[in-house]
Scaffold this motif. Structure first.
Motif, PDB file in Angstrom:
ATOM      1  N   UNK A 282      26.331  47.309  42.958  1.00  0.00           N
ATOM      2  CA  UNK A 282      25.256  46.341  42.743  1.00  0.00           C
ATOM      3  C   UNK A 282      25.674  44.921  43.075  1.00  0.00           C
ATOM      4  N   UNK A 283      26.947  44.596  42.803  1.00  0.00           N
ATOM      5  CA  UNK A 283      27.408  43.236  43.081  1.00  0.00           C
ATOM      6  C   UNK A 283      28.000  43.107  44.478  1.00  0.00           C
ATOM      7  N   UNK A 284      28.290  44.251  45.102  1.00  0.00           N
ATOM      8  CA  UNK A 284      28.838  44.202  46.456  1.00  0.00           C
ATOM      9  C   UNK A 284      30.336  43.993  46.441  1.00  0.00           C
ATOM     10  N   UNK A 285      30.902  43.967  47.605  1.00  0.00           N
ATOM     11  CA  UNK A 285      32.343  43.781  47.753  1.00  0.00           C
ATOM     12  C   UNK A 285      32.662  42.303  47.665  1.00  0.00           C
ATOM     13  N   UNK A 286      33.135  41.891  46.498  1.00  0.00           N
ATOM     14  CA  UNK A 286      33.408  40.478  46.304  1.00  0.00           C
ATOM     15  C   UNK A 286      34.764  40.052  46.822  1.00  0.00           C
ATOM     16  N   UNK A 287      35.596  41.005  47.230  1.00  0.00           N
ATOM     17  CA  UNK A 287      36.934  40.655  47.667  1.00  0.00           C
ATOM     18  C   UNK A 287      36.913  40.059  49.062  1.00  0.00           C
ATOM     19  N   UNK A 288      37.837  39.161  49.315  1.00  0.00           N
ATOM     20  CA  UNK A 288      37.971  38.606  50.661  1.00  0.00           C
ATOM     21  C   UNK A 288      39.448  38.559  51.000  1.00  0.00           C
TER      22      UNK A 288
ATOM     23  N   UNK B 115      38.592  29.328  39.417  1.00  0.00           N
ATOM     24  CA  UNK B 115      37.499  28.350  39.456  1.00  0.00           C
ATOM     25  C   UNK B 115      36.175  29.087  39.467  1.00  0.00           C
ATOM     26  N   UNK B 116      35.110  28.366  39.066  1.00  0.00           N
ATOM     27  CA  UNK B 116      33.789  28.985  39.150  1.00  0.00           C
ATOM     28  C   UNK B 116      33.297  28.957  40.594  1.00  0.00           C
TER      29      UNK B 116
ATOM     30  N   UNK C 269      52.841  40.173  41.142  1.00  0.00           N
ATOM     31  CA  UNK C 269      51.815  40.782  40.297  1.00  0.00           C
ATOM     32  C   UNK C 269      51.580  39.908  39.072  1.00  0.00           C
ATOM     33  N   UNK C 270      50.331  39.558  38.856  1.00  0.00           N
ATOM     34  CA  UNK C 270      49.956  38.793  37.670  1.00  0.00           C
ATOM     35  C   UNK C 270      49.022  39.669  36.836  1.00  0.00           C
ATOM     36  N   UNK C 271      49.436  39.999  35.625  1.00  0.00           N
ATOM     37  CA  UNK C 271      48.656  40.876  34.747  1.00  0.00           C
ATOM     38  C   UNK C 271      47.920  40.028  33.706  1.00  0.00           C
ATOM     39  N   UNK C 272      46.618  40.256  33.596  1.00  0.00           N
ATOM     40  CA  UNK C 272      45.805  39.588  32.583  1.00  0.00           C
ATOM     41  C   UNK C 272      45.330  40.672  31.622  1.00  0.00           C
ATOM     42  N   UNK C 273      45.804  40.602  30.381  1.00  0.00           N
ATOM     43  CA  UNK C 273      45.556  41.684  29.439  1.00  0.00           C
ATOM     44  C   UNK C 273      44.112  41.858  29.054  1.00  0.00           C
ATOM     45  N   UNK C 274      43.335  40.782  29.027  1.00  0.00           N
ATOM     46  CA  UNK C 274      41.935  40.862  28.608  1.00  0.00           C
ATOM     47  C   UNK C 274      41.176  39.745  29.308  1.00  0.00           C
ATOM     48  N   UNK C 275      40.533  40.066  30.406  1.00  0.00           N
ATOM     49  CA  UNK C 275      39.871  39.062  31.225  1.00  0.00           C
ATOM     50  C   UNK C 275      38.822  38.321  30.404  1.00  0.00           C
ATOM     51  N   UNK C 276      38.960  36.981  30.263  1.00  0.00           N
ATOM     52  CA  UNK C 276      38.096  36.253  29.335  1.00  0.00           C
ATOM     53  C   UNK C 276      36.857  35.628  29.968  1.00  0.00           C
ATOM     54  N   UNK C 277      36.475  36.094  31.160  1.00  0.00           N
ATOM     55  CA  UNK C 277      35.377  35.449  31.876  1.00  0.00           C
ATOM     56  C   UNK C 277      34.049  36.144  31.632  1.00  0.00           C
ATOM     57  N   UNK C 278      32.985  35.344  31.537  1.00  0.00           N
ATOM     58  CA  UNK C 278      31.630  35.869  31.462  1.00  0.00           C
ATOM     59  C   UNK C 278      31.232  36.444  32.822  1.00  0.00           C
ATOM     60  N   UNK C 279      30.202  37.309  32.873  1.00  0.00           N
ATOM     61  CA  UNK C 279      29.740  37.828  34.169  1.00  0.00           C
ATOM     62  C   UNK C 279      29.372  36.708  35.137  1.00  0.00           C
ATOM     63  N   UNK C 280      29.791  36.841  36.389  1.00  0.00           N
ATOM     64  CA  UNK C 280      29.504  35.829  37.403  1.00  0.00           C
ATOM     65  C   UNK C 280      30.459  35.933  38.574  1.00  0.00           C
ATOM     66  N   UNK C 281      30.398  34.921  39.457  1.00  0.00           N
ATOM     67  CA  UNK C 281      31.254  34.856  40.647  1.00  0.00           C
ATOM     68  C   UNK C 281      32.333  33.807  40.431  1.00  0.00           C
ATOM     69  N   UNK C 282      33.535  34.104  40.898  1.00  0.00           N
ATOM     70  CA  UNK C 282      34.666  33.207  40.692  1.00  0.00           C
ATOM     71  C   UNK C 282      35.539  33.139  41.941  1.00  0.00           C
ATOM     72  N   UNK C 283      36.290  32.046  42.040  1.00  0.00           N
ATOM     73  CA  UNK C 283      37.185  31.804  43.165  1.00  0.00           C
ATOM     74  C   UNK C 283      38.622  31.748  42.654  1.00  0.00           C
TER      75      UNK C 283
ATOM     76  N   UNK D  50      41.944  32.040  48.046  1.00  0.00           N
ATOM     77  CA  UNK D  50      42.489  33.279  48.602  1.00  0.00           C
ATOM     78  C   UNK D  50      41.595  34.476  48.302  1.00  0.00           C
ATOM     79  N   UNK D  51      40.668  34.313  47.366  1.00  0.00           N
ATOM     80  CA  UNK D  51      39.790  35.426  47.017  1.00  0.00           C
ATOM     81  C   UNK D  51      38.553  34.916  46.310  1.00  0.00           C
ATOM     82  N   UNK D  52      37.440  35.585  46.592  1.00  0.00           N
ATOM     83  CA  UNK D  52      36.241  35.447  45.780  1.00  0.00           C
ATOM     84  C   UNK D  52      36.016  36.793  45.105  1.00  0.00           C
TER      85      UNK D  52
END
Length: 444
Positions: A268-274, A336-337, A365-379, A407-409
């Motif tokens: 539904x959100x598509x391929x957000x990786x770049x 970033x947003x 490798x950077x591990x984030x144990x609990x992603x704290x972001x609300x739904x949305x697009x980020x850079x 480096x990524x969206x």
């Protein structure tokens, strides 16, 4: 999925299809000639329909029809709570309407073993002229319950719905919220073997949604079978061990809910990786560059969409111009947003005591144990730095840092961050960008 024994099955759907005709509104008035022509040809149309039953309502090949469901097959075991996920118009509600005998399938069959209670739309099955009390008894009778059984549950139903003062008022005078509370209370408390619930909880306030979700959890633990259609991924994740994904009228996946939710969010959100947009080609003066960036789950499997509260890893493949290790390195990922406003950073200088030791080629490798972001697009951007005196084979003036912009969206979808099945509602401007892990308690 293996074929279970009949006694183990609550719902079995085989080759289900539902076709609808797309109607066209007639503009202007009908002429006398058109009316007489239709009357004269009506008998010929009926004869043609008898000879070819498939054309009784429309031609399946006609562009005036479409398949809301096509070749849908699945099984639900007794006592399972299964989520049904999909975009608007995918066919989720049509499946429930067929199971509830509100509409008939065009092809295939759906077999339901046991009494089925449904809550598909606000107040479906209520008679507007009858009081709340009368409608409770009417719905119970329709389900085949005896009056004494309904009376035994009556007080609990009314208390749950919170309509004690209006129970003897015709429901046509109820507000939408009152209508829905009573409808859910009746469906949930009648103790049918199977309960199907469509996306009706969105109408209620937060307090009532919590009561509904808690009640559905109790229903599932009590051994009843539940089908739950919702766009609330946090609620699906919390309540339903298994889910099915419906896309364009077909079941495209069925399995553990976390995996199905991930598939749905990706589609539904598509391929957000770049691919990295900076320094994809090595320059003469460059000593460090990125070759690939991957967003992955905790096991290292690539994902297209992260979820709130999910454990994720950012994997950054790199190469250097050196033939030996680059020591005393620090790295930083900056989030970033969508507008480029900085949000937070993961900096190795603060999260570890020792600096990094980078081989000529490898993966960060950077591990984030609990992603704290609300739904949305980020850079995502990246910075690497070195202590100048440790740089090998360097020129007289040594570059001690390198920035890689955007480096990524990537996308973040709904997830069960708090383990309650609930998230703050969008927009972000009202609730902020971040989710903070916290607990409230009362102390004497």
């Amino acid at each position: 999925r293996h074929r279970r024994t009949m006694g183990d099955i609550a719902i079995r759907v085989e080759g289900l299809g539902k076709q609808y005709r797309i109607g066209r509104r007639r503009t202007g008035y009908r002429t006398l000639r058109e009316t007489l022509t239709d009357a004269c040809t009506a008998s010929f149309r009926r004869l043609s329909q008898l000879r070819n039953p498939q054309s009784a309502f429309w031609n399946p090949q006609s562009s005036d029809s479409f398949w809301a469901l096509k070749d849908v097959s699945f099984e639900v075991k007794r006592g399972e709570m299964v989520g049904i996920i999909g975009a608007n118009g995918a066919g989720k509600s049509t499946v429930l309407k067929i199971l509830s005998r509100i509409t008939e399938p065009t092809e295939g069959r759906a077999v339901v073993h046991g009494r089925l209670g449904s809550l598909l739309e606000v107040g479906v099955g209520f008679h507007p002229e009858l009081t709340g009390r009368d409608n409770i008894f009417l719905n119970g009778a329709i389900l085949g319950l005896k009056k004494v059984d309904i009376q035994r549950r009556f007080d609990e139903i009314v208390a749950f719905a919170g309509v004690e003062e209006f129970i003897d008022t015709p429901v046509k005078h109820y507000s939408t919220g009152m209508y829905m509370r009573l409808a859910f209370a009746v469906a949930a408390h009648m103790e049918t073997e199977i309960l199907v619930v469509d996306e009706v909880l969105a109408v209620g306030d937060a307090g009532f949604q919590k009561k509904c979700l808690d009640k559905m959890g109790e229903v599932a633990k009590g051994g009843r079978t539940v089908l739950f259609v919702s766009h609330n991924m946090a609620a699906i994740s919390r309540l339903c061990p298994e889910s099915m994904l419906i896309q364009n009228g077909r079941v495209t996946a069925m399995g553990p809910s976390d995996g199905i939710i991930a598939k749905f969010l990706e589609s539904s959100l598509g391929n957000g990786l770049s691919t990295p947009v900076a320094n994809r080609v090595r320059g003469k003066q460059e000593r460090f560059w990125l070759t690939n960036v991957t967003l992955s789950d905790k096991a290292g499997h690539p994902i297209k969409v992260a979820r709130c509260g999910q454990e994720v890893m950012l994997l950054l493949n790199y190469e250097t111009a050196s033939s030996r290790n680059l020591t005393n390195a620090t790295v930083k990922l900056a989030f970033s947003d969508a507008h480029g406003t900085p949000l937070f950073a993961c900096h190795s200088h603060f999260s570890r005591i020792d600096p990094l030791d980078l081989a000529p080629k490898g993966t960060l490798a950077c591990r984030i144990g609990k992603l704290p972001l609300m739904p949305g697009s980020y850079l995502l951007s990246f910075i690497v730095g070195f202590t100048a005196r440790e740089m090998p084979d360097g020129p007289a003036i040594i570059e001690v840092g390198k920035a890689f912009d955007t480096i990524m969206k990537f996308e973040v979808g709904e997830g069960d961050y708090f383990g309650t099945g609930r998230l703050p509602a969008n927009p972000i401007s009202k609730h902020g960008t971040f989710l903070v892990d916290h607990r409230w308690e009362v102390r004497a």
